[in-house]
Design a protein around this motif. Structure first.
Motif, PDB file in Angstrom:
ATOM      1  N   GLN A  28       0.873  -1.205   0.106  1.00  0.00           N
ATOM      2  CA  GLN A  28      -0.088  -0.097   0.076  1.00  0.00           C
ATOM      3  C   GLN A  28       0.764   1.344  -0.074  1.00  0.00           C
ATOM      4  O   GLN A  28       0.476   2.171  -0.415  1.00  0.00           O
ATOM      5  CB  GLN A  28      -1.041  -0.167   1.136  1.00  0.00           C
ATOM      6  N   SER A  29       1.870   1.299   0.830  1.00  0.00           N
ATOM      7  CA  SER A  29       2.891   2.602   0.762  1.00  0.00           C
ATOM      8  C   SER A  29       3.396   2.789  -0.547  1.00  0.00           C
ATOM      9  O   SER A  29       3.272   3.946  -1.031  1.00  0.00           O
ATOM     10  CB  SER A  29       3.853   2.240   1.949  1.00  0.00           C
ATOM     11  N   ARG A  32       0.587   3.861  -3.119  1.00  0.00           N
ATOM     12  CA  ARG A  32      -0.033   5.279  -2.719  1.00  0.00           C
ATOM     13  C   ARG A  32       0.980   6.390  -3.112  1.00  0.00           C
ATOM     14  O   ARG A  32       0.639   7.406  -3.355  1.00  0.00           O
ATOM     15  CB  ARG A  32      -0.394   5.029  -1.454  1.00  0.00           C
ATOM     16  N   LYS A  47      -5.412   8.249  -2.960  1.00  0.00           N
ATOM     17  CA  LYS A  47      -5.964   7.392  -1.997  1.00  0.00           C
ATOM     18  C   LYS A  47      -6.963   6.592  -2.749  1.00  0.00           C
ATOM     19  O   LYS A  47      -7.137   5.406  -2.690  1.00  0.00           O
ATOM     20  CB  LYS A  47      -6.483   7.739  -0.695  1.00  0.00           C
ATOM     21  N   GLN A  51      -7.073   2.390  -3.972  1.00  0.00           N
ATOM     22  CA  GLN A  51      -8.219   1.698  -3.549  1.00  0.00           C
ATOM     23  C   GLN A  51      -8.691   0.976  -4.865  1.00  0.00           C
ATOM     24  O   GLN A  51      -8.738  -0.250  -4.868  1.00  0.00           O
ATOM     25  CB  GLN A  51      -9.445   2.409  -2.880  1.00  0.00           C
ATOM     26  N   TYR A 112       3.508  10.996   6.365  1.00  0.00           N
ATOM     27  CA  TYR A 112       2.719  11.562   5.194  1.00  0.00           C
ATOM     28  C   TYR A 112       1.646  12.513   5.282  1.00  0.00           C
ATOM     29  O   TYR A 112       1.378  13.300   4.458  1.00  0.00           O
ATOM     30  CB  TYR A 112       2.272  10.246   4.579  1.00  0.00           C
ATOM     31  N   LYS A 113       0.973  12.648   6.356  1.00  0.00           N
ATOM     32  CA  LYS A 113      -0.244  13.280   6.602  1.00  0.00           C
ATOM     33  C   LYS A 113       0.281  14.635   7.487  1.00  0.00           C
ATOM     34  O   LYS A 113      -0.567  15.219   8.121  1.00  0.00           O
ATOM     35  CB  LYS A 113      -1.280  12.631   7.369  1.00  0.00           C
TER      36      LYS A 113
ATOM     37  N   PRO B  19       2.128   5.516   6.194  1.00  0.00           N
ATOM     38  CA  PRO B  19       1.701   4.620   7.041  1.00  0.00           C
ATOM     39  C   PRO B  19       0.147   4.289   6.684  1.00  0.00           C
ATOM     40  O   PRO B  19      -0.635   4.909   5.942  1.00  0.00           O
ATOM     41  CB  PRO B  19       1.317   5.756   8.518  1.00  0.00           C
ATOM     42  N   ASP B  20      -0.142   2.927   7.188  1.00  0.00           N
ATOM     43  CA  ASP B  20      -1.433   2.254   6.539  1.00  0.00           C
ATOM     44  C   ASP B  20      -2.499   3.031   7.318  1.00  0.00           C
ATOM     45  O   ASP B  20      -3.460   3.288   6.432  1.00  0.00           O
ATOM     46  CB  ASP B  20      -1.377   0.912   7.027  1.00  0.00           C
ATOM     47  N   ASP B  21      -2.654   3.265   8.263  1.00  0.00           N
ATOM     48  CA  ASP B  21      -3.802   4.071   9.050  1.00  0.00           C
ATOM     49  C   ASP B  21      -5.152   3.401   8.728  1.00  0.00           C
ATOM     50  O   ASP B  21      -6.062   4.102   8.391  1.00  0.00           O
ATOM     51  CB  ASP B  21      -3.712   5.530   8.605  1.00  0.00           C
ATOM     52  N   PHE B  23      -5.976   1.870   6.261  1.00  0.00           N
ATOM     53  CA  PHE B  23      -6.237   1.588   4.499  1.00  0.00           C
ATOM     54  C   PHE B  23      -6.330   0.329   3.988  1.00  0.00           C
ATOM     55  O   PHE B  23      -7.456  -0.026   3.229  1.00  0.00           O
ATOM     56  CB  PHE B  23      -4.924   2.425   3.909  1.00  0.00           C
TER      57      PHE B  23
END
Lengths: 179, 108
Positions: A28-29, A32, A47, A51, A112-113, B19-21, B23
């Motif tokens: 996922q990292s 994304r 995101k 998905q 990231y956020k 980070p997955d968080d 997801f």
């Protein structure tokens, strides 16, 4: 990953969601991040595209051939998902240089956020924007995601020489931007 | 002008781990149902084995055809067929039913 083949087999033959979940967690990292940079720093869009990419991977996992690496196959799906989105858009991708979308991609280990977007990050994303879509894709896959030219040619479904041309032009443009 | 090394450093400097968080969890919840293909593979395999054995086991095809003939003759003469004829009849029906079910379950 060493056990990618086993997890893919379980997901494909048995419909094992747990096995697929482990694949998602592992990839996922990078997926994304790839889509975040491709979309010019649009976190929400990247995101959503990620998905969609993983759902497509789940639906088509029976078609995965072990001759290729699973990561290569996944990047190809992610790239095609982004490409389909761009073709479907009526207008061009909007420039998300409004601080709200640029969620601080600040380097290794950085959150990231993170709320703030430094000039350094804006510069990098802006530099990527001057590249054509194919050049940006090739540059990200080669320099950030550590894919070889051969794998990139499979991901983007174009000849190796074309990939080399994209990389050559991409490097020139980036170098000129940061001169 | 930036050289290859500087460009690599530039991209690496922006290579952040995301980070997955939750997801991955959201993805798994969103996944549509997928049927496993393993039961079809196993069933098809055993049907093939069964059919091959039917034709290579000596006298088996003769036995089947004699029993089917006996069944048809009994019905024609309004007589109760033998137990072995009925068994073979239902065995053939079960085999055809299994093949039909297997074919119907396969996603085209």
């Amino acid at each position: 990953m060493q056990n990618d083949a086993l997890l893919v087999s379980r997901a494909a033959l048995l419909g094992d969601r747990k096995a697929f979940s482990r694949l998602v967690e592992a990839y996922q990292s990078p997926i994304r991040r790839f889509l975040f940079n491709l979309t010019g720093g649009d976190e929400e869009l990247s995101k959503d595209l990620a998905q969609d990419a993983f759902v497509k991977a789940w639906l088509n996992i029976g078609q995965f051939r072990a001759a290729a690496k699973f990561s290569t196959w996944l990047y190809r799906i992610a790239y095609n998902t982004f490409y389909d989105y761009m073709r479907a858009k009526v207008s061009t991708v909007s420039t998300p240089l409004n601080g709200r979308s640029l969620s601080g991609v600040e380097g290794n280990g950085t959150d990231y956020k993170s709320a703030s977007a430094t000039d350094f990050n804006i510069d990098f994303l802006q530099a990527l924007k001057i590249l054509k879509e194919d050049e940006r894709t090739a540059m990200l896959l080669f320099y950030m995601e550590d894919q070889t030219v051969e794998k990139i040619s499979k991901i983007m479904n174009c000849p190796k020489n074309t990939i080399k041309s994209h990389l050559h032009r991409g490097k020139e443009k980036i170098a000129t931007y940061f001169k | 002008m930036m050289n290859e090394k500087k460009i690599k450093e530039l991209f690496k400097a922006h290579k952040a781990d995301i980070p997955d968080d939750g997801f991955s969890e959201r993805i798994i919840r969103r996944l549509p149902e997928r049927r496993s293909i393993l039961p079809q593979i196993i069933m098809s395999g055993f049907i093939m084995i069964g059919l091959i054995l039917t034709f290579i086991v000596p006298g088996f095809t003769t036995l089947i055809s004699e029993q089917i003939s006996s069944l048809i003759t009994s019905i024609h003469h309004l007589q109760m067929p033998s137990a072995s004829s009925i068994t073979v009849y239902f065995g053939v029906l079960a085999l055809l039913g299994t093949i039909g079910y297997s074919v119907a379950r396969v996603d085209i």
